[in-house]
Write a protein that holds these residues in place. Structure first.
Motif, PDB file in Angstrom:
ATOM      1  N   LYS A  60       9.550  11.047   7.286  1.00 45.40           N
ATOM      2  CA  LYS A  60       9.546   9.620   6.953  1.00 45.40           C
ATOM      3  C   LYS A  60       8.184   9.297   6.360  1.00 45.40           C
ATOM      4  O   LYS A  60       7.156   9.594   6.963  1.00 45.40           O
ATOM      5  N   TYR A  61       8.169   8.690   5.172  1.00 50.93           N
ATOM      6  CA  TYR A  61       6.870   8.411   4.545  1.00 50.93           C
ATOM      7  C   TYR A  61       6.557   6.928   4.439  1.00 50.93           C
ATOM      8  O   TYR A  61       5.490   6.551   3.929  1.00 50.93           O
ATOM      9  N   GLY A  62       7.446   6.063   4.920  1.00 50.23           N
ATOM     10  CA  GLY A  62       7.128   4.643   4.878  1.00 50.23           C
ATOM     11  C   GLY A  62       8.329   3.787   5.206  1.00 50.23           C
ATOM     12  O   GLY A  62       9.387   4.289   5.620  1.00 50.23           O
ATOM     13  N   VAL A  63       8.149   2.495   5.019  1.00 52.65           N
ATOM     14  CA  VAL A  63       9.234   1.530   5.215  1.00 52.65           C
ATOM     15  C   VAL A  63       9.215   0.535   4.064  1.00 52.65           C
ATOM     16  O   VAL A  63       8.179   0.304   3.432  1.00 52.65           O
ATOM     17  N   GLN A  67      12.258  -3.399   5.991  1.00 54.47           N
ATOM     18  CA  GLN A  67      12.132  -2.510   7.149  1.00 54.47           C
ATOM     19  C   GLN A  67      13.168  -1.389   7.194  1.00 54.47           C
ATOM     20  O   GLN A  67      13.583  -0.949   8.268  1.00 54.47           O
ATOM     21  N   ARG A  68      13.563  -0.901   6.032  1.00 52.78           N
ATOM     22  CA  ARG A  68      14.373   0.320   5.977  1.00 52.78           C
ATOM     23  C   ARG A  68      13.437   1.510   5.785  1.00 52.78           C
ATOM     24  O   ARG A  68      12.416   1.410   5.099  1.00 52.78           O
ATOM     25  N   ASP A  69      13.810   2.626   6.350  1.00 54.26           N
ATOM     26  CA  ASP A  69      12.970   3.821   6.261  1.00 54.26           C
ATOM     27  C   ASP A  69      12.997   4.408   4.857  1.00 54.26           C
ATOM     28  O   ASP A  69      14.032   4.414   4.176  1.00 54.26           O
ATOM     29  N   LEU A  70      11.847   4.937   4.451  1.00 54.63           N
ATOM     30  CA  LEU A  70      11.719   5.736   3.227  1.00 54.63           C
ATOM     31  C   LEU A  70      11.568   7.189   3.657  1.00 54.63           C
ATOM     32  O   LEU A  70      10.697   7.515   4.473  1.00 54.63           O
ATOM     33  N   ASN A  71      12.397   8.065   3.116  1.00 59.04           N
ATOM     34  CA  ASN A  71      12.470   9.443   3.604  1.00 59.04           C
ATOM     35  C   ASN A  71      12.378  10.461   2.475  1.00 59.04           C
ATOM     36  O   ASN A  71      12.866  10.208   1.364  1.00 59.04           O
ATOM     37  N   GLN A 217       3.600   3.769  -1.054  1.00 59.29           N
ATOM     38  CA  GLN A 217       3.784   4.797  -0.028  1.00 59.29           C
ATOM     39  C   GLN A 217       4.283   6.106  -0.644  1.00 59.29           C
ATOM     40  O   GLN A 217       3.895   7.196  -0.202  1.00 59.29           O
ATOM     41  N   ARG A 218       5.123   6.010  -1.672  1.00 60.64           N
ATOM     42  CA  ARG A 218       5.650   7.221  -2.308  1.00 60.64           C
ATOM     43  C   ARG A 218       4.574   7.953  -3.101  1.00 60.64           C
ATOM     44  O   ARG A 218       4.455   9.184  -3.028  1.00 60.64           O
ATOM     45  N   ILE A 219       3.784   7.208  -3.872  1.00 62.47           N
ATOM     46  CA  ILE A 219       2.767   7.864  -4.698  1.00 62.47           C
ATOM     47  C   ILE A 219       1.663   8.476  -3.836  1.00 62.47           C
ATOM     48  O   ILE A 219       1.074   9.503  -4.204  1.00 62.47           O
ATOM     49  N   ALA A 220       1.388   7.873  -2.695  1.00 64.92           N
ATOM     50  CA  ALA A 220       0.420   8.495  -1.776  1.00 64.92           C
ATOM     51  C   ALA A 220       0.897   9.881  -1.375  1.00 64.92           C
ATOM     52  O   ALA A 220       0.113  10.849  -1.353  1.00 64.92           O
ATOM     53  N   LEU A 221       2.205  10.003  -1.081  1.00 63.93           N
ATOM     54  CA  LEU A 221       2.763  11.314  -0.735  1.00 63.93           C
ATOM     55  C   LEU A 221       2.818  12.220  -1.957  1.00 63.93           C
ATOM     56  O   LEU A 221       2.510  13.420  -1.863  1.00 63.93           O
ATOM     57  N   TYR A 222       3.199  11.661  -3.098  1.00 63.42           N
ATOM     58  CA  TYR A 222       3.278  12.457  -4.334  1.00 63.42           C
ATOM     59  C   TYR A 222       1.924  13.109  -4.627  1.00 63.42           C
ATOM     60  O   TYR A 222       1.856  14.300  -4.957  1.00 63.42           O
ATOM     61  N   ASN A 223       0.854  12.352  -4.495  1.00 65.88           N
ATOM     62  CA  ASN A 223      -0.473  12.884  -4.812  1.00 65.88           C
ATOM     63  C   ASN A 223      -0.970  13.874  -3.766  1.00 65.88           C
ATOM     64  O   ASN A 223      -1.916  14.621  -4.023  1.00 65.88           O
ATOM     65  N   GLN A 224      -0.320  13.903  -2.605  1.00 62.33           N
ATOM     66  CA  GLN A 224      -0.643  14.931  -1.615  1.00 62.33           C
ATOM     67  C   GLN A 224       0.022  16.261  -1.949  1.00 62.33           C
ATOM     68  O   GLN A 224      -0.368  17.297  -1.424  1.00 62.33           O
ATOM     69  N   TRP A 225       1.041  16.207  -2.847  1.00 64.23           N
ATOM     70  CA  TRP A 225       1.794  17.419  -3.178  1.00 64.23           C
ATOM     71  C   TRP A 225       1.632  17.861  -4.621  1.00 64.23           C
ATOM     72  O   TRP A 225       1.590  19.059  -4.893  1.00 64.23           O
ATOM     73  N   MET A 226       1.567  16.944  -5.564  1.00 61.35           N
ATOM     74  CA  MET A 226       1.401  17.258  -6.981  1.00 61.35           C
ATOM     75  C   MET A 226       2.392  18.330  -7.456  1.00 61.35           C
ATOM     76  O   MET A 226       2.041  19.474  -7.738  1.00 61.35           O
ATOM     77  N   PRO A 227       3.673  17.974  -7.566  1.00 57.60           N
ATOM     78  CA  PRO A 227       4.697  18.956  -7.952  1.00 57.60           C
ATOM     79  C   PRO A 227       4.565  19.398  -9.404  1.00 57.60           C
ATOM     80  O   PRO A 227       3.908  18.752 -10.220  1.00 57.60           O
ATOM     81  N   GLN A 228       5.230  20.501  -9.723  1.00 55.33           N
ATOM     82  CA  GLN A 228       5.257  21.017 -11.091  1.00 55.33           C
ATOM     83  C   GLN A 228       6.444  20.472 -11.890  1.00 55.33           C
ATOM     84  O   GLN A 228       6.423  20.464 -13.121  1.00 55.33           O
ATOM     85  N   VAL A 229       7.487  20.028 -11.201  1.00 53.69           N
ATOM     86  CA  VAL A 229       8.678  19.479 -11.860  1.00 53.69           C
ATOM     87  C   VAL A 229       9.085  18.221 -11.112  1.00 53.69           C
ATOM     88  O   VAL A 229       9.091  18.205  -9.874  1.00 53.69           O
TER      89      VAL A 229
END
Length: 835
Positions: A60-63, A67-71, A217-229
């Protein structure tokens, strides 16, 4: 031998047991592919997968605002999932964003799959369940091979609030039978629709700006991973064939060959799958890669291969008959999506080495080999830099502040000329020599190269102009002493304060005024500069005097607590001004607290309404009554003093329009935006007119008539390209200011407006043209040739005074997508200072 046979059968039994436990979406959800799944049902299915399979892990990365969960769900081999943190750190270390590298863990490709950024494009989330199942399905040996070297990060629903709004509506109006005919209500989505999030923002335009909680909340997680695709899964009009890469022009010049090559590879691979099923598709026609805040471009500018997948489906409900007579079902839509998405994962896994090499080269080489013209950007010290710094932090763009002075020369954004200037302490500095080099350039580059004018979105977004600060782009990176932050000076507040001073210079000023109004604190605003000893109060500056607020207990402590978020607040010990602008004189107006009614509902633009609602609720935190336009006749207008009409088409009766006019004369204020101006255009008693004179009107009508005659002989196939000469999809236009008017306070010497349509009005007579486009104005981005000349000497923001009230005309939307920071201040002026 017996032992070996027994072991074989034991292993087979375990495999079959696991297989029987992992259910497909159709097994788990009885109406899967026939009816939209509730959000909690989709969450329950993914919970089922994580409980029954060792190939998937939940985070879970946020709400959301509701108040619905972001997963997200990490899908890979059990061994890879056991080492996720090491894999993540290795990926970041390879591009200089982490110092923790684990040698024992081999390189892994990271593929991020995003579904349902638009809530009513629900086949995305439905297909995400099939994609996840096929990846973890024990009997699918092929997908297990992909997962040996690949980490899939799957976000099944970026926009749960919009998805739930649409899903609840569709469930409520659905019968037992489907109704493919377009006349049925399941094909007629009601206002505001499910496309948007809680605040009616289009989350697919918010990746870079991060105004919304889901994006942040999503971009914070995205920048922790930095995917290739990265794959962004969408739907479009139900009659459209499937779209997959390659993308259309314009492609930003910074996009590299390996990114384009993989697009082409995907085009070939997905087309083979679709050809085998005789499914219709198209590539390279409509969806470009330019505007930086999309789910395909943001990853692209951060080194990934970003892409959009689009399935026809909007307006389809559960089933619809297409123009070719064939029925399109939910099952069709999700199957097309699942096929395309799984092909993306398959293709990426097969080219993992190529993609990793390309990604790392993109991120590392761009530090020294600068793609653009400039190596360094300098923003002159300004209170609005607080918000710019926040944006840069959210995107992991490195910056610092000058800690010394140095002469320099650079491209000045305001004048579009090379200009000498001095870098001074506390100026904000962004150097291209950093890991986010390309993305930093995309944000700050003054002239983005547009290789095709048929763009899908706005074509300019230069941050210095959006934030209203003096900025310079330098071709050379200078060596200068810097510091990480600006230290705020602690204040000691004496017990004999005459008045507190809150400078009016950024959104925090408006937040403070909002707090003061809500606490019934009387506030004054300066019309002209006033000097009190060492304190200068510029136009718009707020004063909270002890005299105006005799009932405030412990005045100094109470006011300090309310204004402390504005770190540059100060105080004065006397009302005597050294330049004859005393506090008790005409220079300081007592401000009236707005009592606001904001219209919404059918006919009102959803996102335009949302931008105002979000501004009031989140940007300045001010109370507002939201009323559907259809219920306008029921409200007692005299209970309010401010009426906001967002962009839209209002069907007011003649009596209602007379009521508004009378209310305005008695002290009411209308803020009318974009198309809402049609309520006042050419109407008796109002100054709003497209033409300055009758001669101008006749000339325009004659020109239009002559053009119609010419168009009879023009090539039909070039119609769309000819149309763009009359259009302005989104460009930055230079405006001059009437700096004596409160609506211009704090904006700077000029205002650069983001113009997103061809609406224009000549400079108004009998009204104050506060913000206007001069002759031979400067612009950034694409402006069609025909509309370009028509914008000379036109008004962008004006105030039409009517006895005790006023109508404020906003030709452009200063709150567009919430990221135009100087627009936030302009709207604050209109709301709080204009009286």
């Amino acid at each position: 031998m017996k032992k070996t046979v027994f072991s074989f059968y034991l292993m087979l039994t375990l495999v079959l047991s696991v297989h029987s436990q992992v259910q497909s979406p159709s097994q788990f959800l009885p109406n899967y592919g026939k009816q939209i799944s509730y959000y909690h049902q989709a969450e329950n299915y993914f919970k089922h997968l994580t409980e029954k399979s060792t190939f998937i892990k939940h985070q879970k990365y946020g709400v959301t605002s509701e108040q619905r969960d972001l997963n997200v769900y990490f899908i890979s081999s059990p061994g890879n999932l056991a080492n996720l943190e090491q894999i993540r750190n290795n990926n970041l270390a390879a591009i200089g964003l982490s110092e923790n590298k684990f040698q024992m863990i081999g390189d892994k490709l990271i593929v991020w799959l995003s579904f349902n950024v638009h809530g009513n494009e629900f086949a995305g989330t439905e297909s995400a369940m099939t994609v996840a199942y096929e990846l973890v399905n024990p009997s699918n040996a092929e997908t297990k091979k992909w997962l040996e070297n690949t980490i899939v990060i799957l976000d099944p629903c970026i926009n749960p609030d919009g998805y739930s709004r649409y899903g609840n509506w569709l469930r409520e109006i659905s019968g037992k039978k489907t109704h493919p005919e377009l006349s049925d209500r399941e094909h007629m989505e009601v206002w505001p629709g499910g496309r948007f999030n809680h605040y009616m923002f289009d989350l697919n335009r918010d990746w870079a700006w991060q105004t919304q909680p889901e994006t942040q909340q999503r971009i914070a997680l995205y920048n922790q991973w930095m995917p290739q695709v990265h794959t962004d899964v969408h739907e479009m009009g139900y009659d459209s064939p499937y779209f997959f890469p390659p993308s259309a022009e314009p492609l930003h010049e910074y996009i590299e060959k390996y990114q384009k090559d993989f697009h082409y590879t995907l085009g070939k691979n997905i087309s083979k799958k679709f050809d085998a099923q005789n499914w219709m598709y198209n590539t390279g026609e409509r969806f470009d890669l330019f505007y930086p805040s999309y789910g395909d471009t943001y990853p692209t500018y951060n080194g990934a291969v970003g892409m959009t997948l689009e399935q026809g489906g909007i307006g389809a409900g559960r089933e619809v008959v297409m123009s070719n007579g064939i029925n399109l079902t939910i099952k069709d839509r999700l199957t097309h999506h699942a096929t395309a998405v799984l092909t993306v994962v398959e293709s990426a896994a097969s080219q993992a080495d190529v993609l990793l090499k390309g990604f790392r080269g993109f991120m590392n080489n761009s530090r020294k080999t600068v793609k653009g013209n400039y190596k360094m950007y300098v923003m002159k010290n300004n209170p609005k830099l607080v918000q710019m710094a926040d944006l840069l932090k959210k995107n992991n763009v490195e910056f610092s502040y000058a800690d010394a002075s140095q002469k320099a020369s650079g491209f000045n954004y305001n004048t579009k000329t090379e200009k000498g200037f001095t870098i001074e302490p506390n100026d904000l500095i962004v150097k291209v020599d950093q890991q986010k080099a390309v993305f930093a350039q995309v944000l700050f580059e003054p002239n983005q190269k547009l290789n095709d004018s048929l763009s899908y979105d706005i074509t300019s977004w230069a941050l210095p102009l959006a934030y209203g600060v003096e900025g310079y782009a330098l071709k050379n990176s200078l060596t200068i002493k810097t510091k990480a932050s600006i230290e705020a000076k602690e204040k000691t507040i004496p017990q004999n304060v005459y008045a507190f001073h809150i400078p009016w210079n950024n959104r925090i000023s408006a937040q403070v005024l909002s707090l003061l109004h809500q606490n019934n604190i009387k506030v004054r605003s300066a019309m002209k500069k006033a000097v009190f000893g060492d304190t200068t109060v510029d136009p718009g500056g707020l004063l909270v005097t002890k005299t105006d607020n005799p009932k405030v207990v412990d005045f100094e402590k109470t006011i300090t607590e309310l204004v402390k978020i504005k770190t540059d607040f100060n105080y004065i010990l006397t009302g005597f001004s050294s330049n004859s602008k005393d506090v008790g004189g005409e220079n300081f107006n007592l401000l009236k607290a707005p009592k606001i009614v904001l219209l919404s509902g059918k006919g009102v633009g959803s996102t335009e309404f949302g931008s105002v609602w979000y501004y009031l609720e989140e940007t300045v935190g001010y109370p507002v009554s939201v009323v559907d336009a259809d219920n306008f006749k029921r409200i007692k207008l005299y209970n309010y003093n401010t009426l906001i009409l967002p962009d839209g088409y209002y069907n007011f009766s003649e009596d209602q329009q007379k009521q508004i006019a009378e209310w305005v004369k008695n002290g009411g204020k209308v803020i009318a935006m974009n198309s809402a101006l049609s309520l006042f255009e050419g109407k008796e008693g109002y100054a709003l007119s497209p033409f300055a004179t009758d001669e101008d009107k006749l000339s325009s009508e004659k020109e239009a008539s002559e053009n119609e005659l010419k168009e009879r002989f023009l090539d039909f196939q070039e119609t769309e390209r000819r149309y763009i000469s009359k259009s302005i999809p989104g460009a930055i236009i230079e405006n001059l200011l009437n700096k004596t008017h409160p609506m211009s306070f704090g904006l700077g010497d000029k205002y650069f407006s983001l113009k997103t349509d061809d609406r224009h009005y000549s400079l108004l007579k009998k009204a104050t043209n506060v913000v206007y486009v001069p002759k031979d104005y400067k612009s950034y981005g694409f402006v069609g040739n025909e509309i370009k000349k028509k914008l000379n000497n036109t008004v962008s923001f004006a105030v039409d005074k009517k006895e005790n009230g006023e109508v404020i005309y906003m030709v452009d939307n200063p709150l567009f997508r919430g990221f135009w920071e100087n627009g936030n201040l302009l709207f604050s002026n209109a709301l709080f200072l204009v009286d």
